[in-house]
Design a protein around this motif. Structure first.
Motif, PDB file in Angstrom:
ATOM      1  N   VAL A  40      53.249  82.184  29.155  1.00 24.93           N
ATOM      2  CA  VAL A  40      53.864  82.622  27.899  1.00 24.93           C
ATOM      3  C   VAL A  40      53.014  83.724  27.281  1.00 24.93           C
ATOM      4  O   VAL A  40      53.527  84.773  26.879  1.00 24.93           O
ATOM      5  CB  VAL A  40      54.052  81.437  26.923  1.00 24.93           C
ATOM      6  N   TRP A  73      56.782  77.701  25.113  1.00 19.60           N
ATOM      7  CA  TRP A  73      58.159  78.173  25.016  1.00 19.60           C
ATOM      8  C   TRP A  73      58.175  79.660  24.690  1.00 19.60           C
ATOM      9  O   TRP A  73      57.468  80.115  23.791  1.00 19.60           O
ATOM     10  CB  TRP A  73      58.919  77.394  23.951  1.00 19.60           C
ATOM     11  N   LEU A  74      58.988  80.400  25.424  1.00 15.80           N
ATOM     12  CA  LEU A  74      59.090  81.853  25.285  1.00 15.80           C
ATOM     13  C   LEU A  74      60.517  82.238  24.922  1.00 15.80           C
ATOM     14  O   LEU A  74      61.472  81.796  25.575  1.00 15.80           O
ATOM     15  CB  LEU A  74      58.715  82.528  26.612  1.00 15.80           C
ATOM     16  N   THR A  75      60.662  83.036  23.875  1.00 15.81           N
ATOM     17  CA  THR A  75      61.941  83.661  23.570  1.00 15.81           C
ATOM     18  C   THR A  75      61.963  84.952  24.373  1.00 15.81           C
ATOM     19  O   THR A  75      61.116  85.832  24.175  1.00 15.81           O
ATOM     20  CB  THR A  75      62.084  83.958  22.062  1.00 15.81           C
ATOM     21  N   SER A 116      53.460  86.886  29.169  1.00 11.85           N
ATOM     22  CA  SER A 116      54.781  87.465  28.923  1.00 11.85           C
ATOM     23  C   SER A 116      54.855  88.141  27.562  1.00 11.85           C
ATOM     24  O   SER A 116      55.537  89.159  27.410  1.00 11.85           O
ATOM     25  CB  SER A 116      55.859  86.382  29.029  1.00 11.85           C
ATOM     26  N   ILE A 117      54.168  87.595  26.589  1.00 13.27           N
ATOM     27  CA  ILE A 117      54.113  88.229  25.270  1.00 13.27           C
ATOM     28  C   ILE A 117      53.370  89.558  25.390  1.00 13.27           C
ATOM     29  O   ILE A 117      53.817  90.583  24.878  1.00 13.27           O
ATOM     30  CB  ILE A 117      53.436  87.292  24.245  1.00 13.27           C
ATOM     31  N   GLU A 135      58.622  86.845  23.212  1.00 12.96           N
ATOM     32  CA  GLU A 135      57.741  86.435  22.127  1.00 12.96           C
ATOM     33  C   GLU A 135      57.710  84.924  22.063  1.00 12.96           C
ATOM     34  O   GLU A 135      58.615  84.249  22.560  1.00 12.96           O
ATOM     35  CB  GLU A 135      58.222  87.020  20.800  1.00 12.96           C
ATOM     36  N   ARG A 136      56.662  84.404  21.456  1.00 12.67           N
ATOM     37  CA  ARG A 136      56.519  82.955  21.362  1.00 12.67           C
ATOM     38  C   ARG A 136      57.691  82.376  20.559  1.00 12.67           C
ATOM     39  O   ARG A 136      58.061  82.903  19.514  1.00 12.67           O
ATOM     40  CB  ARG A 136      55.195  82.583  20.703  1.00 12.67           C
TER      41      ARG A 136
END
Length: 106
Positions: free
Chosen positions: A60, A83-85, A63-64, A70-71
């Motif tokens: 995560v 968890w990633l949005t 990825s951010i 984003e978280r």
């Protein structure tokens, strides 16, 4: 890739349709009613028109940093470390497959 998030999520669900361990969205649960699950655990869901996936905390963070997303913040605005949005421009299928593999191993 961008477009209608509901249509994109529907297409994403179709990519998992032949996976015997994946349960498609539905059911009577309010939270997770628009979610893909494995072993009764959510790995990808549509929240407010955005794809949210469960990944290892380090992934995560990575990825951010690389702009993939984003978280995800829970209902009380609390950031959730696994968890990633996902960004609208990201490859939803690839990241959902990664999330599926992560959750299926747990």
């Amino acid at each position: 890739m961008t477009g209608d998030p509901d249509a994109r999520f529907h297409d994403l669900c179709l990519t998992f349709a032949d996976q015997p361990d994946v349960e498609q969205p539905g059911g009577d649960r309010a939270f997770g009613s628009a979610a893909l699950t494995t072993g009764r655990k959510i790995f990808a869901m549509l929240v407010g028109g955005r794809l949210v996936v469960k990944l290892p905390a380090a992934r995560v963070a990575e990825s951010i940093a690389d702009g993939t997303g984003e978280r995800f913040e829970g209902s009380r605005g609390r950031p959730m470390k696994e968890w990633l949005t996902v960004a609208d421009t990201a490859d939803w299928s690839a990241i959902a497959r990664e999330a599926h593999a992560f959750v299926a191993r747990r």
